[in-house]
Design a protein around this motif. Structure first.
Motif, PDB file in Angstrom:
ATOM      1  N   VAL A  52       0.844  -1.196   0.000  1.00 31.71           N
ATOM      2  CA  VAL A  52       0.000   0.000   0.000  1.00 31.71           C
ATOM      3  C   VAL A  52       0.878   1.244   0.000  1.00 31.71           C
ATOM      4  O   VAL A  52       0.576   2.244  -0.657  1.00 31.71           O
ATOM      5  N   VAL A  53       1.985   1.162   0.719  1.00 30.68           N
ATOM      6  CA  VAL A  53       2.913   2.283   0.858  1.00 30.68           C
ATOM      7  C   VAL A  53       4.204   1.969   0.109  1.00 30.68           C
ATOM      8  O   VAL A  53       4.761   0.881   0.253  1.00 30.68           O
ATOM      9  N   ALA A  54       4.654   2.922  -0.700  1.00 30.15           N
ATOM     10  CA  ALA A  54       5.967   2.787  -1.348  1.00 30.15           C
ATOM     11  C   ALA A  54       6.367   4.128  -1.954  1.00 30.15           C
ATOM     12  O   ALA A  54       6.414   5.133  -1.266  1.00 30.15           O
ATOM     13  N   TYR A  55       6.589   4.172  -3.263  1.00 28.61           N
ATOM     14  CA  TYR A  55       7.348   5.227  -3.934  1.00 28.61           C
ATOM     15  C   TYR A  55       6.767   6.633  -3.875  1.00 28.61           C
ATOM     16  O   TYR A  55       7.514   7.601  -3.981  1.00 28.61           O
ATOM     17  N   CYS A  56       5.468   6.777  -3.783  1.00 35.23           N
ATOM     18  CA  CYS A  56       4.821   8.070  -4.024  1.00 35.23           C
ATOM     19  C   CYS A  56       4.666   8.898  -2.758  1.00 35.23           C
ATOM     20  O   CYS A  56       5.178   8.541  -1.699  1.00 35.23           O
ATOM     21  N   GLY A  57       3.944  10.016  -2.853  1.00 40.38           N
ATOM     22  CA  GLY A  57       4.042  11.074  -1.866  1.00 40.38           C
ATOM     23  C   GLY A  57       3.013  11.127  -0.763  1.00 40.38           C
ATOM     24  O   GLY A  57       3.092  12.018   0.089  1.00 40.38           O
ATOM     25  N   ASP A  58       2.040  10.199  -0.739  1.00 38.82           N
ATOM     26  CA  ASP A  58       0.966  10.279   0.265  1.00 38.82           C
ATOM     27  C   ASP A  58       0.821   8.973   1.042  1.00 38.82           C
ATOM     28  O   ASP A  58      -0.238   8.336   1.011  1.00 38.82           O
ATOM     29  N   PRO A  59       1.855   8.525   1.755  1.00 32.96           N
ATOM     30  CA  PRO A  59       1.762   7.220   2.423  1.00 32.96           C
ATOM     31  C   PRO A  59       0.646   7.134   3.459  1.00 32.96           C
ATOM     32  O   PRO A  59      -0.176   6.201   3.422  1.00 32.96           O
ATOM     33  N   SER A  60       0.579   8.091   4.370  1.00 30.62           N
ATOM     34  CA  SER A  60      -0.408   8.009   5.439  1.00 30.62           C
ATOM     35  C   SER A  60      -1.834   8.147   4.894  1.00 30.62           C
ATOM     36  O   SER A  60      -2.736   7.398   5.280  1.00 30.62           O
ATOM     37  N   ALA A  61      -2.039   9.077   3.984  1.00 30.38           N
ATOM     38  CA  ALA A  61      -3.377   9.297   3.421  1.00 30.38           C
ATOM     39  C   ALA A  61      -3.839   8.092   2.604  1.00 30.38           C
ATOM     40  O   ALA A  61      -5.034   7.770   2.581  1.00 30.38           O
ATOM     41  N   THR A  62      -2.902   7.415   1.937  1.00 29.06           N
ATOM     42  CA  THR A  62      -3.273   6.235   1.152  1.00 29.06           C
ATOM     43  C   THR A  62      -3.686   5.091   2.067  1.00 29.06           C
ATOM     44  O   THR A  62      -4.653   4.371   1.786  1.00 29.06           O
ATOM     45  N   VAL A  63      -2.982   4.923   3.174  1.00 30.17           N
ATOM     46  CA  VAL A  63      -3.388   3.904   4.146  1.00 30.17           C
ATOM     47  C   VAL A  63      -4.769   4.221   4.690  1.00 30.17           C
ATOM     48  O   VAL A  63      -5.636   3.337   4.787  1.00 30.17           O
ATOM     49  N   ASP A  64      -5.017   5.478   5.041  1.00 34.57           N
ATOM     50  CA  ASP A  64      -6.339   5.859   5.543  1.00 34.57           C
ATOM     51  C   ASP A  64      -7.429   5.565   4.511  1.00 34.57           C
ATOM     52  O   ASP A  64      -8.519   5.095   4.866  1.00 34.57           O
ATOM     53  N   ALA A  65      -7.143   5.837   3.239  1.00 31.03           N
ATOM     54  CA  ALA A  65      -8.133   5.573   2.192  1.00 31.03           C
ATOM     55  C   ALA A  65      -8.411   4.085   2.057  1.00 31.03           C
ATOM     56  O   ALA A  65      -9.556   3.665   1.852  1.00 31.03           O
ATOM     57  N   HIS A  85       8.927  -1.642  12.271  1.00 29.49           N
ATOM     58  CA  HIS A  85       9.810  -0.484  12.442  1.00 29.49           C
ATOM     59  C   HIS A  85      11.200  -0.768  11.868  1.00 29.49           C
ATOM     60  O   HIS A  85      12.219  -0.317  12.412  1.00 29.49           O
ATOM     61  N   ALA A  86      11.247  -1.519  10.778  1.00 28.71           N
ATOM     62  CA  ALA A  86      12.519  -1.836  10.134  1.00 28.71           C
ATOM     63  C   ALA A  86      13.087  -0.589   9.472  1.00 28.71           C
ATOM     64  O   ALA A  86      12.377   0.396   9.229  1.00 28.71           O
ATOM     65  N   LEU A  87      14.363  -0.639   9.129  1.00 32.65           N
ATOM     66  CA  LEU A  87      15.054   0.529   8.595  1.00 32.65           C
ATOM     67  C   LEU A  87      15.052   0.596   7.080  1.00 32.65           C
ATOM     68  O   LEU A  87      15.536   1.574   6.500  1.00 32.65           O
ATOM     69  N   SER A 103      15.305   3.470  -3.102  1.00 37.95           N
ATOM     70  CA  SER A 103      14.277   3.072  -2.149  1.00 37.95           C
ATOM     71  C   SER A 103      14.469   3.722  -0.786  1.00 37.95           C
ATOM     72  O   SER A 103      13.502   3.914  -0.041  1.00 37.95           O
ATOM     73  N   ALA A 104      15.712   4.070  -0.457  1.00 38.01           N
ATOM     74  CA  ALA A 104      15.961   4.689   0.849  1.00 38.01           C
ATOM     75  C   ALA A 104      15.200   5.997   1.001  1.00 38.01           C
ATOM     76  O   ALA A 104      14.700   6.314   2.092  1.00 38.01           O
ATOM     77  N   GLY A 105      15.072   6.765  -0.080  1.00 38.12           N
ATOM     78  CA  GLY A 105      14.395   8.055  -0.010  1.00 38.12           C
ATOM     79  C   GLY A 105      12.927   7.921   0.338  1.00 38.12           C
ATOM     80  O   GLY A 105      12.443   8.523   1.312  1.00 38.12           O
ATOM     81  N   TRP A 106      12.185   7.128  -0.438  1.00 41.50           N
ATOM     82  CA  TRP A 106      10.755   7.045  -0.178  1.00 41.50           C
ATOM     83  C   TRP A 106      10.456   6.287   1.107  1.00 41.50           C
ATOM     84  O   TRP A 106       9.480   6.595   1.807  1.00 41.50           O
ATOM     85  N   TYR A 107      11.295   5.314   1.463  1.00 44.23           N
ATOM     86  CA  TYR A 107      11.022   4.569   2.693  1.00 44.23           C
ATOM     87  C   TYR A 107      11.179   5.468   3.913  1.00 44.23           C
ATOM     88  O   TYR A 107      10.398   5.383   4.859  1.00 44.23           O
ATOM     89  N   ASN A 108      12.159   6.344   3.890  1.00 44.12           N
ATOM     90  CA  ASN A 108      12.338   7.268   5.011  1.00 44.12           C
ATOM     91  C   ASN A 108      11.137   8.191   5.170  1.00 44.12           C
ATOM     92  O   ASN A 108      10.705   8.475   6.289  1.00 44.12           O
ATOM     93  N   VAL A 109      10.578   8.658   4.046  1.00 49.95           N
ATOM     94  CA  VAL A 109       9.379   9.492   4.108  1.00 49.95           C
ATOM     95  C   VAL A 109       8.221   8.710   4.706  1.00 49.95           C
ATOM     96  O   VAL A 109       7.510   9.183   5.606  1.00 49.95           O
ATOM     97  N   ALA A 110       8.020   7.501   4.219  1.00 50.13           N
ATOM     98  CA  ALA A 110       6.924   6.671   4.719  1.00 50.13           C
ATOM     99  C   ALA A 110       7.106   6.353   6.204  1.00 50.13           C
ATOM    100  O   ALA A 110       6.154   6.412   6.993  1.00 50.13           O
ATOM    101  N   ASN A 111       8.309   6.022   6.584  1.00 49.21           N
ATOM    102  CA  ASN A 111       8.590   5.645   7.967  1.00 49.21           C
ATOM    103  C   ASN A 111       8.339   6.808   8.919  1.00 49.21           C
ATOM    104  O   ASN A 111       7.998   6.609  10.081  1.00 49.21           O
ATOM    105  N   ARG A 119       0.619   1.068  11.388  1.00 48.16           N
ATOM    106  CA  ARG A 119       1.559  -0.059  11.438  1.00 48.16           C
ATOM    107  C   ARG A 119       0.891  -1.296  12.036  1.00 48.16           C
ATOM    108  O   ARG A 119       1.137  -2.424  11.584  1.00 48.16           O
ATOM    109  N   ASP A 120       0.063  -1.092  13.042  1.00 53.99           N
ATOM    110  CA  ASP A 120      -0.636  -2.218  13.656  1.00 53.99           C
ATOM    111  C   ASP A 120      -1.547  -2.901  12.639  1.00 53.99           C
ATOM    112  O   ASP A 120      -1.638  -4.135  12.588  1.00 53.99           O
ATOM    113  N   TRP A 121      -2.241  -2.089  11.835  1.00 58.84           N
ATOM    114  CA  TRP A 121      -3.103  -2.645  10.774  1.00 58.84           C
ATOM    115  C   TRP A 121      -2.275  -3.438   9.774  1.00 58.84           C
ATOM    116  O   TRP A 121      -2.661  -4.542   9.373  1.00 58.84           O
ATOM    117  N   MET A 122      -1.138  -2.888   9.385  1.00 59.88           N
ATOM    118  CA  MET A 122      -0.254  -3.608   8.467  1.00 59.88           C
ATOM    119  C   MET A 122       0.218  -4.925   9.074  1.00 59.88           C
ATOM    120  O   MET A 122       0.281  -5.955   8.392  1.00 59.88           O
TER     121      MET A 122
END
Length: 275
Positions: A52-65, A85-87, A103-111, A119-122
């Motif tokens: 659900v979460v990866a490369y793009c710019g709205d990780p939290s909002a996409t999970v909520d949707a 909570h992996a790195l 991948s380090a760039g977008w993962y840091n934003v998502a994290n 995270r609990d839902w995931m």
């Protein structure tokens, strides 16, 4: 092999919409919900193959949707890693490749953005979802069962499909068809035990030079791949606002991934296949 978490959806009557990789692309996910409504397919007959979460710019909002829509989800490697909570994303990219470095760039934003409740839902998402449709039993996975981040391509060797099929059946019993994701390329392949379906992803084009992404519809034994139009400019803007300008933002516009080193040579553009 660790214990596999399995969810059985029972019998699904009517068309089933299969999709993967929203990839934090909120605008693509919203367009998918609109497409499902146009096809008269409710959320109860929609299944996501993970990430659900990866490369793009709205990780939290996409999970909520996703949560609001109530779509069934198979855990992808991104769900597993964020829940723990992996790195890093655990995507399976070879160390030092362009995809690994990007991948380090977008993962840091998502994290940074994803909340503990998300995270609990995931973490609660199953490894395999099964359902029955038209008298056939389907299993839905992410990449593979032996390796959640395994890239399985339409041109992969037959023993790759056979090994994963055996692993699925060892976990949940016999199945007639398998639905997978992760690789980002939609395809079907007839295997020794049945049909393998990769539903594609909605968050990124399938490396074909176009902006449209893909999803699949299963209906009366047939699988059809559908193109998805969404507001690419707004998705790119969201990435720019999040500081994600390392290359995936231009992939939304160009239709080509920022690096092809994750692809086998036979799926790269001809000029780059020997690189």
């Amino acid at each position: 092999m660790s214990i596999v978490k399995h969810q059985d959806l029972g019998v699904l009557a009517g068309p089933v919409l299969l999709f993967g990789g929203p990839y934090s692309n909120l605008h693509a996910f919203e367009a998918l919900i609109g497409a499902a409504q146009g096809l008269d397919i409710p959320a109860s007959r929609m299944i996501c193959t993970g990430d659900v979460v990866a490369y793009c710019g709205d990780p939290s909002a996409t999970v909520d949707a996703m949560l609001q829509a109530g779509v069934a989800l198979v855990a992808g490697n991104c769900e597993k890693q964020l829940a723990a909570h992996a790195l890093d994303c655990g995507c399976g990219f070879d160390a030092g490749t362009t995809c690994d470095l990007l991948s380090a760039g977008w993962y840091n934003v998502a994290n940074t953005q994803v909340s503990q409740s998300q995270r609990d839902w995931m973490g609660d998402a199953p490894d395999i979802v099964s359902f029955t449709h038209g008298g056939q039993r389907f299993a839905v996975i992410h990449g593979g069962v032996t390796d959640i981040a395994r890239f399985i391509w339409p041109t992969s060797a037959g023993h790759v499909f056979e090994g994963e099929w055996n692993a699925v059946e060892a976990a949940i019993g016999p199945v007639d068809e398998i639905v997978a994701g992760h690789s980002g390329i939609p395809f079907t392949r007839d295997c020794a035990k049945g049909r393998w379906i990769n539903a594609g992803v909605i968050g990124m084009p399938p490396h074909d030079g176009g902006q449209q992404t893909r999803f699949a519809v299963l209906d009366q034994g047939r699988v059809t791949f559908h193109t998805l139009d969404y507001d690419v400019d707004r998705a790119v803007h969201a990435m720019e606002q999040a500081g994600l300008t390392q290359g995936y933002h231009t992939a939304l516009q160009s239709g080509y991934w920022p690096s092809e080193d994750v692809l086998p040579p036979d799926l790269r553009r001809p000029a780059l296949a020997s690189g």
